[in-house]
Design a protein around this motif. Structure first.
Motif, PDB file in Angstrom:
ATOM      1  N   PRO A  53       0.782  -1.232   0.000  1.00  0.00           N
ATOM      2  CA  PRO A  53       0.000   0.000   0.000  1.00  0.00           C
ATOM      3  C   PRO A  53       0.815   1.285   0.000  1.00  0.00           C
ATOM      4  O   PRO A  53       0.263   2.353   0.183  1.00  0.00           O
ATOM      5  CB  PRO A  53      -0.821  -0.127   1.286  1.00  0.00           C
ATOM      6  CG  PRO A  53       0.016  -0.959   2.184  1.00  0.00           C
ATOM      7  CD  PRO A  53       0.772  -1.896   1.285  1.00  0.00           C
ATOM      8  N   GLY A  54       2.086   1.222  -0.193  1.00  0.00           N
ATOM      9  CA  GLY A  54       2.925   2.424  -0.183  1.00  0.00           C
ATOM     10  C   GLY A  54       4.056   2.303   0.822  1.00  0.00           C
ATOM     11  O   GLY A  54       5.216   2.358   0.452  1.00  0.00           O
ATOM     12  N   ARG A  55       3.702   2.132   2.073  1.00  0.00           N
ATOM     13  CA  ARG A  55       4.735   1.941   3.109  1.00  0.00           C
ATOM     14  C   ARG A  55       5.180   0.482   3.113  1.00  0.00           C
ATOM     15  O   ARG A  55       4.446  -0.407   2.721  1.00  0.00           O
ATOM     16  CB  ARG A  55       4.171   2.312   4.484  1.00  0.00           C
ATOM     17  CG  ARG A  55       3.791   3.759   4.619  1.00  0.00           C
ATOM     18  CD  ARG A  55       3.229   4.079   6.005  1.00  0.00           C
ATOM     19  NE  ARG A  55       2.216   3.148   6.466  1.00  0.00           N
ATOM     20  CZ  ARG A  55       0.926   3.175   6.133  1.00  0.00           C
ATOM     21  NH1 ARG A  55       0.481   4.077   5.295  1.00  0.00           N
ATOM     22  NH2 ARG A  55       0.083   2.300   6.620  1.00  0.00           N
ATOM     23  N   ASN A  56       6.375   0.247   3.614  1.00  0.00           N
ATOM     24  CA  ASN A  56       6.902  -1.111   3.707  1.00  0.00           C
ATOM     25  C   ASN A  56       6.374  -1.768   4.983  1.00  0.00           C
ATOM     26  O   ASN A  56       7.082  -1.887   5.968  1.00  0.00           O
ATOM     27  CB  ASN A  56       8.435  -1.094   3.696  1.00  0.00           C
ATOM     28  CG  ASN A  56       9.008  -2.495   3.714  1.00  0.00           C
ATOM     29  OD1 ASN A  56       8.349  -3.462   3.353  1.00  0.00           O
ATOM     30  ND2 ASN A  56      10.244  -2.602   4.153  1.00  0.00           N
ATOM     31  N   GLU A  57       5.124  -2.201   4.938  1.00  0.00           N
ATOM     32  CA  GLU A  57       4.499  -2.778   6.126  1.00  0.00           C
ATOM     33  C   GLU A  57       4.941  -4.213   6.382  1.00  0.00           C
ATOM     34  O   GLU A  57       4.877  -4.680   7.507  1.00  0.00           O
ATOM     35  CB  GLU A  57       2.979  -2.688   6.007  1.00  0.00           C
ATOM     36  CG  GLU A  57       2.511  -1.239   6.022  1.00  0.00           C
ATOM     37  CD  GLU A  57       1.020  -1.108   5.820  1.00  0.00           C
ATOM     38  OE1 GLU A  57       0.395  -2.027   5.267  1.00  0.00           O
ATOM     39  OE2 GLU A  57       0.484  -0.066   6.226  1.00  0.00           O
ATOM     40  N   PHE A  58       5.346  -4.932   5.349  1.00  0.00           N
ATOM     41  CA  PHE A  58       5.877  -6.282   5.531  1.00  0.00           C
ATOM     42  C   PHE A  58       7.399  -6.187   5.562  1.00  0.00           C
ATOM     43  O   PHE A  58       8.099  -6.601   4.653  1.00  0.00           O
ATOM     44  CB  PHE A  58       5.393  -7.228   4.436  1.00  0.00           C
ATOM     45  CG  PHE A  58       3.939  -7.605   4.541  1.00  0.00           C
ATOM     46  CD1 PHE A  58       3.302  -7.704   5.767  1.00  0.00           C
ATOM     47  CD2 PHE A  58       3.210  -7.890   3.414  1.00  0.00           C
ATOM     48  CE1 PHE A  58       1.961  -8.061   5.861  1.00  0.00           C
ATOM     49  CE2 PHE A  58       1.874  -8.257   3.486  1.00  0.00           C
ATOM     50  CZ  PHE A  58       1.250  -8.334   4.714  1.00  0.00           C
ATOM     51  N   SER A  59       7.905  -5.597   6.622  1.00  0.00           N
ATOM     52  CA  SER A  59       9.329  -5.302   6.748  1.00  0.00           C
ATOM     53  C   SER A  59      10.129  -6.440   7.387  1.00  0.00           C
ATOM     54  O   SER A  59      11.293  -6.273   7.683  1.00  0.00           O
ATOM     55  CB  SER A  59       9.499  -4.031   7.576  1.00  0.00           C
ATOM     56  OG  SER A  59       8.850  -4.189   8.832  1.00  0.00           O
ATOM     57  N   ARG A  60       9.494  -7.566   7.586  1.00  0.00           N
ATOM     58  CA  ARG A  60      10.168  -8.724   8.185  1.00  0.00           C
ATOM     59  C   ARG A  60      10.169  -9.870   7.177  1.00  0.00           C
ATOM     60  O   ARG A  60       9.443  -9.830   6.188  1.00  0.00           O
ATOM     61  CB  ARG A  60       9.450  -9.115   9.473  1.00  0.00           C
ATOM     62  CG  ARG A  60       9.571  -8.033  10.544  1.00  0.00           C
ATOM     63  CD  ARG A  60       8.854  -8.418  11.801  1.00  0.00           C
ATOM     64  NE  ARG A  60       9.053  -7.429  12.858  1.00  0.00           N
ATOM     65  CZ  ARG A  60       8.537  -7.551  14.068  1.00  0.00           C
ATOM     66  NH1 ARG A  60       7.796  -8.590  14.385  1.00  0.00           N
ATOM     67  NH2 ARG A  60       8.763  -6.617  14.967  1.00  0.00           N
ATOM     68  N   PRO A  61      10.949 -10.920   7.426  1.00  0.00           N
ATOM     69  CA  PRO A  61      11.074 -11.998   6.440  1.00  0.00           C
ATOM     70  C   PRO A  61       9.790 -12.788   6.161  1.00  0.00           C
ATOM     71  O   PRO A  61       9.628 -13.328   5.076  1.00  0.00           O
ATOM     72  CB  PRO A  61      12.129 -12.928   7.028  1.00  0.00           C
ATOM     73  CG  PRO A  61      12.818 -12.158   8.094  1.00  0.00           C
ATOM     74  CD  PRO A  61      11.885 -11.079   8.547  1.00  0.00           C
ATOM     75  N   CYS A  62       8.882 -12.871   7.156  1.00  0.00           N
ATOM     76  CA  CYS A  62       7.712 -13.743   7.002  1.00  0.00           C
ATOM     77  C   CYS A  62       6.408 -13.033   7.350  1.00  0.00           C
ATOM     78  O   CYS A  62       6.388 -12.083   8.138  1.00  0.00           O
ATOM     79  CB  CYS A  62       7.856 -14.978   7.889  1.00  0.00           C
ATOM     80  SG  CYS A  62       9.262 -16.017   7.477  1.00  0.00           S
ATOM     81  N   ILE A  63       5.323 -13.558   6.765  1.00  0.00           N
ATOM     82  CA  ILE A  63       3.974 -13.052   7.017  1.00  0.00           C
ATOM     83  C   ILE A  63       3.133 -14.207   7.547  1.00  0.00           C
ATOM     84  O   ILE A  63       3.045 -15.264   6.916  1.00  0.00           O
ATOM     85  CB  ILE A  63       3.324 -12.532   5.718  1.00  0.00           C
ATOM     86  CG1 ILE A  63       4.180 -11.463   5.058  1.00  0.00           C
ATOM     87  CG2 ILE A  63       1.904 -12.025   5.989  1.00  0.00           C
ATOM     88  CD1 ILE A  63       3.800 -11.189   3.599  1.00  0.00           C
ATOM     89  N   PHE A  64       2.510 -14.001   8.704  1.00  0.00           N
ATOM     90  CA  PHE A  64       1.553 -14.942   9.271  1.00  0.00           C
ATOM     91  C   PHE A  64       0.181 -14.407   8.880  1.00  0.00           C
ATOM     92  O   PHE A  64      -0.272 -13.413   9.425  1.00  0.00           O
ATOM     93  CB  PHE A  64       1.722 -14.994  10.798  1.00  0.00           C
ATOM     94  CG  PHE A  64       0.944 -16.069  11.478  1.00  0.00           C
ATOM     95  CD1 PHE A  64       1.533 -17.284  11.792  1.00  0.00           C
ATOM     96  CD2 PHE A  64      -0.390 -15.873  11.825  1.00  0.00           C
ATOM     97  CE1 PHE A  64       0.811 -18.278  12.442  1.00  0.00           C
ATOM     98  CE2 PHE A  64      -1.114 -16.857  12.476  1.00  0.00           C
ATOM     99  CZ  PHE A  64      -0.511 -18.063  12.784  1.00  0.00           C
ATOM    100  N   SER A  65      -0.462 -15.035   7.900  1.00  0.00           N
ATOM    101  CA  SER A  65      -1.672 -14.432   7.353  1.00  0.00           C
ATOM    102  C   SER A  65      -2.946 -15.033   7.940  1.00  0.00           C
ATOM    103  O   SER A  65      -3.063 -16.248   8.108  1.00  0.00           O
ATOM    104  CB  SER A  65      -1.687 -14.536   5.826  1.00  0.00           C
ATOM    105  OG  SER A  65      -1.918 -15.851   5.408  1.00  0.00           O
ATOM    106  N   LEU A  66      -3.855 -14.140   8.249  1.00  0.00           N
ATOM    107  CA  LEU A  66      -5.183 -14.492   8.753  1.00  0.00           C
ATOM    108  C   LEU A  66      -6.221 -13.761   7.924  1.00  0.00           C
ATOM    109  O   LEU A  66      -5.979 -12.655   7.454  1.00  0.00           O
ATOM    110  CB  LEU A  66      -5.340 -14.064  10.218  1.00  0.00           C
ATOM    111  CG  LEU A  66      -4.412 -14.690  11.246  1.00  0.00           C
ATOM    112  CD1 LEU A  66      -4.642 -14.050  12.612  1.00  0.00           C
ATOM    113  CD2 LEU A  66      -4.627 -16.193  11.328  1.00  0.00           C
TER     114      LEU A  66
END
Length: 149
Positions: A53-66
């Motif tokens: 969305p513009g900002r780097n919100e996923f700034s870590r190696p992994c995403i735990f998605s819900l």
């Protein structure tokens, strides 16, 4: 742990480095419910992780998605763990990992998280003030079909 006490996510799923994850609380985006998107086209759910969305919100190696299990208040369905392969100005490159694969579409968690931010630090929800609780583990991945009887 006595009977009637909640089962926490960390009780059934030890995650070694929670600070390596962002949690994605996927919810209605004014066009679609993520639960419906995932049921109808699981690869489209991957696109929800790739959206930047513009900002780097996923700034870590992994995403735990819900995804919001909107049929029940404060219920979230596990959508997988994604690895962030690359960060571009307009999108992320992600890949679904095998971590937690048997839980995809089956693990329902409870969280009353309602903040506007949908991509936040995982550790606050794994072992912090907003700890995720296990609601149930479905026998089969959620298909969107209602139980006929």
């Amino acid at each position: 742990m006595g009977s009637g006490e909640p089962i926490l996510l960390k009780d059934i799923w030890p995650i070694e480095k929670p600070k390596d994850y962002k949690i994605h609380f996927g919810r209605h985006n004014s066009q679609a419910q993520p639960l419906d998107v995932c049921v109808n086209d699981p690869s489209a759910w991957d696109g929800w992780q790739a959206h930047r969305p513009g900002r780097n919100e996923f700034s870590r190696p992994c995403i735990f998605s819900l995804m919001d299990f909107y049929h029940e208040r404060d219920a979230w369905l596990f959508g997988g763990i994604f690895r962030v392969l690359a960060r571009h100005e307009d999108r992320y490159e992600v890949e679904l990992t095998d971590l937690g694969a048997p839980f995809i579409g089956r693990l329902k968690l409870r969280s009353s998280y309602r903040s506007r931010a949908t991509r936040v630090d995982f550790e606050k929800h794994y072992d912090g003030p907003h700890t995720l609780r296990v609601l149930e583990i479905l026998r089969e991945p959620f298909s969107g079909r209602t139980f006929p009887g």
